[in-house]
Design a protein around this motif. Structure first.
Motif, PDB file in Angstrom:
ATOM      1  N   LEU A 106      29.976  43.331  42.627  1.00 47.11           N
ATOM      2  CA  LEU A 106      29.468  44.673  42.350  1.00 47.11           C
ATOM      3  C   LEU A 106      30.607  45.628  42.010  1.00 47.11           C
ATOM      4  CD1 LEU A 106      26.669  46.181  42.574  1.00 47.11           C
ATOM      5  CD2 LEU A 106      27.409  46.914  44.827  1.00 47.11           C
ATOM      6  N   LEU A 107      31.668  45.571  42.797  1.00 44.60           N
ATOM      7  CA  LEU A 107      32.789  46.487  42.588  1.00 44.60           C
ATOM      8  C   LEU A 107      33.600  46.128  41.348  1.00 44.60           C
ATOM      9  CD1 LEU A 107      33.881  46.931  46.310  1.00 44.60           C
ATOM     10  CD2 LEU A 107      32.574  48.501  44.867  1.00 44.60           C
ATOM     11  N   ARG A 108      33.596  44.851  40.986  1.00 43.10           N
ATOM     12  CA  ARG A 108      34.268  44.463  39.734  1.00 43.10           C
ATOM     13  C   ARG A 108      33.513  45.053  38.554  1.00 43.10           C
ATOM     14  NH1 ARG A 108      35.285  38.135  39.727  1.00 43.10           N
ATOM     15  NH2 ARG A 108      35.947  38.700  37.624  1.00 43.10           N
ATOM     16  N   ASN A 109      32.179  44.991  38.636  1.00 42.07           N
ATOM     17  CA  ASN A 109      31.385  45.537  37.534  1.00 42.07           C
ATOM     18  C   ASN A 109      31.469  47.051  37.455  1.00 42.07           C
ATOM     19  OD1 ASN A 109      30.400  43.285  36.219  1.00 42.07           O
ATOM     20  ND2 ASN A 109      28.790  42.994  37.737  1.00 42.07           N
ATOM     21  N   GLU A 110      31.760  47.690  38.561  1.00 38.49           N
ATOM     22  CA  GLU A 110      31.952  49.142  38.534  1.00 38.49           C
ATOM     23  C   GLU A 110      33.342  49.503  38.043  1.00 38.49           C
ATOM     24  OE1 GLU A 110      31.097  51.023  42.245  1.00 38.49           O
ATOM     25  OE2 GLU A 110      29.072  50.223  42.323  1.00 38.49           O
ATOM     26  N   GLY A 111      34.180  48.477  37.877  1.00 37.55           N
ATOM     27  CA  GLY A 111      35.535  48.763  37.411  1.00 37.55           C
ATOM     28  C   GLY A 111      36.467  49.179  38.532  1.00 37.55           C
ATOM     29  N   VAL A 112      36.057  48.926  39.797  1.00 42.40           N
ATOM     30  CA  VAL A 112      36.887  49.341  40.939  1.00 42.40           C
ATOM     31  C   VAL A 112      37.905  48.253  41.290  1.00 42.40           C
ATOM     32  CG1 VAL A 112      36.831  49.920  43.400  1.00 42.40           C
ATOM     33  CG2 VAL A 112      35.082  50.828  41.852  1.00 42.40           C
ATOM     34  N   LEU A 113      37.457  47.000  41.288  1.00 47.60           N
ATOM     35  CA  LEU A 113      38.335  45.889  41.661  1.00 47.60           C
ATOM     36  C   LEU A 113      38.570  44.953  40.479  1.00 47.60           C
ATOM     37  CD1 LEU A 113      36.894  44.902  45.185  1.00 47.60           C
ATOM     38  CD2 LEU A 113      38.845  46.392  44.650  1.00 47.60           C
TER      39      LEU A 113
END
Lengths: 253, 253
Positions: B56-63
């Motif tokens: 989820l956080l990869r898709n948000e561009g966070v990780l």
DNA sequence: TAGTGGTCTAGACCACAGC
DNA sequence: CTGTGGTCTAGACCACTAT
């Protein structure tokens, strides 16, 4: 259909097959595709693998899942064109603001919720408005709706020095909106600068704008520059990229 | 840390905690976060649940995940500002085209690969160029690089009628680029229209532009209109939204 | 060689939609 | 009630990175 010895992960192969069926309209826009359990049977992979393929296509904006109903090909959305020529003085004088002008052009019913407060400028806002960090700014936080559906978030910040005592600090800014009040206060507008980019929405934006997963947002930072060359407003806008297209006209000279 | 009775899925709660640590800089930009197996131990959930939160956080561009190395907080990217004022005639005459002008302004080393072919216009292109569907168009397919890194895809289409026998059908269009050749051929440019939006990249675009998952692309459709009011070129551009910000200047009048 | 993320499985239970 | 997608588990093996 799935070659487990090819080196390409099964969920990617499956996603490729399904994406192909959507592109060639084997699966029509808006139609329901086979259930996860059907795909398990058809392709001989486990359900988590099927879900992984579908997850990929949801994030690409190809598919849409509805809990308890099924999985659907994302229908082609209707796009609103936002003409940036609506910032002209003539257009501003005809209506309450640019959003209402866009609504008139698009034929939908606009409504706006506004919250107003005062806060100290952070580094970025101070830079854009040529203020010292910590200087007071008037903040107009807005949620715009089209036919009741939330479509745009906008946060305007203006130096408190300029807005104090004006209708800009009121919910209803009156005929012509903020820009008309600025000009009345002696800040004749010279030009606007817009910085446009896109990103994935934050969870807060996703719920405010009722965004479906896999759809990015357009971000616009608009700075209004007065005739003297000094900035008077910075407006941060967030729009669903699925629903909006920005339209700019540039002279060749 | 995870409340399994709250009704909020465990992977979302975990994602919220990790996102919070990134926002408050508990995890610094660019730094490595604990491994999936460490997070399993810390939060008492299974590895797939941890992976779901990270996804989820990869898709948000966070990780950002790197196979065999670890998971990292995505470093703040350097942004290129694409000034759309560079379409002025004066700027065009100084260099080979707008991309080279942007490179000079940004201080990076530009390079371009070009492929040229002729194809029949589809419905959309025919509409934009005021042609009948099926009419021949000259297609210039380009991949632009900055310091060797692919940053932009551009596909220009022009009526074959206009380009036949000109340098526009050559890989090297010469000083001033396509727009200079158009003006030499008697098509003096009047203005440009740009339609800007954003979406998730296709797999082809993701590999061409070496995009990291979770980063959308900006799409620009630019139509060049000649002085007579007729369109002479439609240019479809695709840019990494992570690396680009578009800069427009709009008059207040 | 050890540790990392990437892929995949078989199964369980829950929540929601619609008949 | 049935069928759908949503969540979660415990474990296995692979591929990549670094030492």
């Amino acid at each position: 259909m799935i070659d487990k010895a090819s080196g390409v992960p099964a969920y990617r192969q499956l996603a490729d097959v399904l994406r192909g069926r959507v592109r060639t309209a084997g699966y029509a826009p808006g139609s329901q595709i086979p259930s996860e359990r059907d795909l398990v049977a058809e392709f001989g992979v486990s359900r988590p693998t099927v879900r992984q393929a579908i997850e990929l296509l949801r994030n690409e904006g190809v598919l849409l899942a509805e809990h308890g109903r099924g999985i659907f090909v994302r229908p082609i959305p209707t796009v609103q064109r936002l003409a940036r020529t609506r910032l002209s003085r003539e257009a501003r004088e005809r209506n309450q603001g640019t959003f209402l002008g866009d609504a008139a052009a698009g034929g939908w019913e606009p409504s706006v919720s506004v919250r107003i407060h005062v806060e100290p400028a952070n580094q970025r806002v101070a830079d854009l408005l040529h203020l010292s960090p910590g200087a007071e700014v008037c903040v107009r936080d807005r949620l715009m709706r089209a036919d009741g559906n939330p479509v745009q978030l906008a946060t305007s910040r203006l130096p408190r020095e300029i807005t104090r005592g004006t209708a800009i600090e009121q919910v209803d800014t009156g005929q012509g909106g903020v820009y008309a009040r600025l000009e009345e206060a002696g800040h004749r507008l010279g030009h606007f600068e817009e910085l446009v980019s896109a990103r994935q929405p934050t969870p807060e934006e996703r719920s405010s704008l009722q965004l479906t997963p896999g759809i990015p947002v357009l971000t616009i930072t608009r700075v209004a520059i007065a005739d003297g060359g000094y900035p008077v407003e910075v407006n941060d806008m967030v729009l669903s990229a699925e629903r909006y297209q920005l339209h700019y006209v540039l002279p060749a000279e």
